[in-house]
Design an enzyme around this catalytic site. Structure first.
Site, PDB file in Angstrom:
ATOM      1  CE  LYS A  86      -3.959   2.242   2.431  1.00 11.87           C
ATOM      2  NZ  LYS A  86      -4.907   2.074   3.835  1.00 11.87           N
ATOM      3  CB  SER A 161      -7.788   4.150   2.704  1.00 13.10           C
ATOM      4  OG  SER A 161      -7.158   3.468   3.661  1.00 13.10           O
ATOM      5  CB  SER A 185      -8.550   1.453   5.522  1.00 10.24           C
ATOM      6  OG  SER A 185      -9.169   2.861   5.426  1.00 10.24           O
TER       7      SER A 185
END
Length: 471
Positions: A86, A161, A185
């Site tokens: 990420k 996210s 997320s």
């Protein structure tokens, strides 16, 4: 099954049997990434040359181990496995832009401890995945990186996210990915993308300041099976000298399937008042039936929460942490503020009016009490991950109350010391997957993996090669 949709555990077994090379697998996922990226737009940057060098080094280590010429040196737990990070997790000397125009060209000075552990475990890190700006939304689009789309239905978001991580896993562009979770997320993308994700309890996985001290926040693993997520979680967890909150105890987890005889599951469909879509409810009930078929005792229960109480409890916390974090970036400059995404500005404004921090702490304690009392009689709680069946890929997310009323993830950030494993539960009529959460008692990581492994086997959805979307 196509190589690019192998699980990490399957790939590792093939490596050890010398039936597959890390280089061959990397080539397959790179080819797949090139094919799907024009549609999903989930990758911020690739490191192809470095990844090839890492895959070649892994291949040499497997060869030496097979020949007995490695001096007995153990292979890494993630040896040769392609993995994407990420973009939020920094790597020294690499870009760290947080999806924001204000951060364009910024480079990190430190490397996140979980990245160091992943690299030390032999993974082939080949790319980084998109996020919304400052990870402020449950969708993944920004002015810097554009719109990330769901491989199952590109009109919809993969969530956020950690949306880029969910999308690349579903599309077959990598085998493992990292995420982080402060309000859902990891779990929201796991649900919308039909993959598995884990929000560890606070402190189980080390983090970096300031969010390592945020009890709502956790970095964690994402993958295409419970065993894969367990494999990565065991690499990520453990104390780190840079994080005083990181736990010294290492709670090893497993994706092994065993009997659920004697396991008690509390089924809570609405968490006190969420408006759950009929397709989500039906798939959650199917998951409950699968656990009962696997030997668990499943009892439907209620909790006195609901979305408004969740928000009233969480906003003071966000107002003390995320709100000031964003304000510090803007520095009171109207021109800088104008470059932020509308959802970032809306979130910061809402957080600013969230209420007093002390009152929020009192509310959080009161919020936890009924859950703890309930779980005195159960091993895990089963509930939906998201009440709705999807959000549009370009959903503005400026109405935080309306958006959070769909996300059944935030309650378990409020009580952040609980482990939560997110798994698929089926497919909605719009073609977007639905998901469930398995929530354990505080720091009982092993229980959610035990139940999750049994659910995965009993449902037999994402373990089938036909599960994955066709792009």
């Amino acid at each position: 099954m196509d190589l690019h949709h192998l699980t990490a555990t399957e790939a590792s077994e093939r490596f050890r049997r010398r039936e597959l090379s890390p280089v061959e697998l990397l080539d397959a996922v790179l080819e797949r990434t090139a094919a799907v990226e024009p549609t999903i737009n989930a990758v911020t940057e690739q490191w192809i040359d470095e990844a090839r060098a890492a895959a070649l080094a892994s291949e040499a280590r497997f060869a030496a181990a097979a020949a007995g010429t490695n001096g007995g040196a153990p292979l890494g737990a993630l040896e040769g496995i392609p993995l994407m990070l990420k973009d939020e997790q920094p790597i020294a000397g690499r870009l760290l832009e947080d999806g924001c125009l204000l951060e364009r060209g910024n480079t990190a000075e430190e490397t996140h401890p979980i990245v160091e552990r992943i690299q030390a475990a032999g993974a082939v890190v080949h790319a980084r995945t998109t996020t919304p700006e400052y990870c402020c939304a449950p969708v993944t689009h920004s002015k810097l990186w554009g719109v990330t789309r769901n491989p199952w239905n590109p009109d919809y978001t993969p969530g956020g996210s950690s949306g880029g991580s969910g999308a690349v896993l579903a599309a077959g562009a990598t085998l493992l990915a990292t995420g982080s979770d402060i309000g859902g997320s990891i779990r929201i993308p796991a649900s919308f993308c039909g993959v598995v994700g884990y929000k560890p309890p606070f402190g189980r996985v080390p983090g970096m300041a300031p969010f390592n001290s945020d009890t709502y926040c956790a970095d964690g693993p994402m993958g295409r099976s419970v065993a894969d997520v367990a494999l990565l979680q065991n690499v990520l967890s453990g104390p780190w000298v840079g994080d005083a909150a990181s736990l010294r105890e290492i709670a090893e987890v497993s994706g092994r399937v065993g009997s659920l005889d004697g396991v008690r599951v509390a089924l809570c469909l609405e968490l006190g008042g969420y408006d759950v879509d009929p397709a989500v409810e039906a798939n959650t009930r199917a998951a409950a039936a699968a656990l009962a078929a696997a030997g668990a005792s499943v009892v439907e229960v209620e909790l006195p929460w609901g979305p408004q109480r969740v928000l009233d409890t969480a906003w003071p916390h966000f107002g003390a942490v995320m709100g000031p974090f964003i304000e510090q970036i803007v520095e009171g400059d109207a021109e800088r503020a104008a470059q932020l995404m509308p959802y970032t500005r809306a979130f910061a404004e809402q957080a600013a009016g969230g209420g007093g921090y002390v009152e929020g702490l009192v509310a959080e304690s009161a919020f936890y009490r009924p859950f703890a009392e309930l779980m005195a009689g159960y091993d895990v709680l089963l509930c939906p991950t998201v009440a709705s069946t999807g959000l549009a890929a370009e959903e503005p997310c400026t109405d935080s109350t309306a958006i959070f009323s769909q996300l059944m993830t935030l309650p378990f950030n409020v009580i952040g010391r609980v482990p939560v494993l997110a798994l698929p539960s089926g497919i909605a009529p719009n073609g977007v997957p639905t998901g469930v959460q398995l929530v354990g008692r505080t720091y009982d990581d092993a229980a959610v993996f035990r139940v999750g492994a049994a659910l995965e086997q009993e449902l037999a959805l994402w373990t089938d090669a036909s599960w994955w979307p066709v792009l």
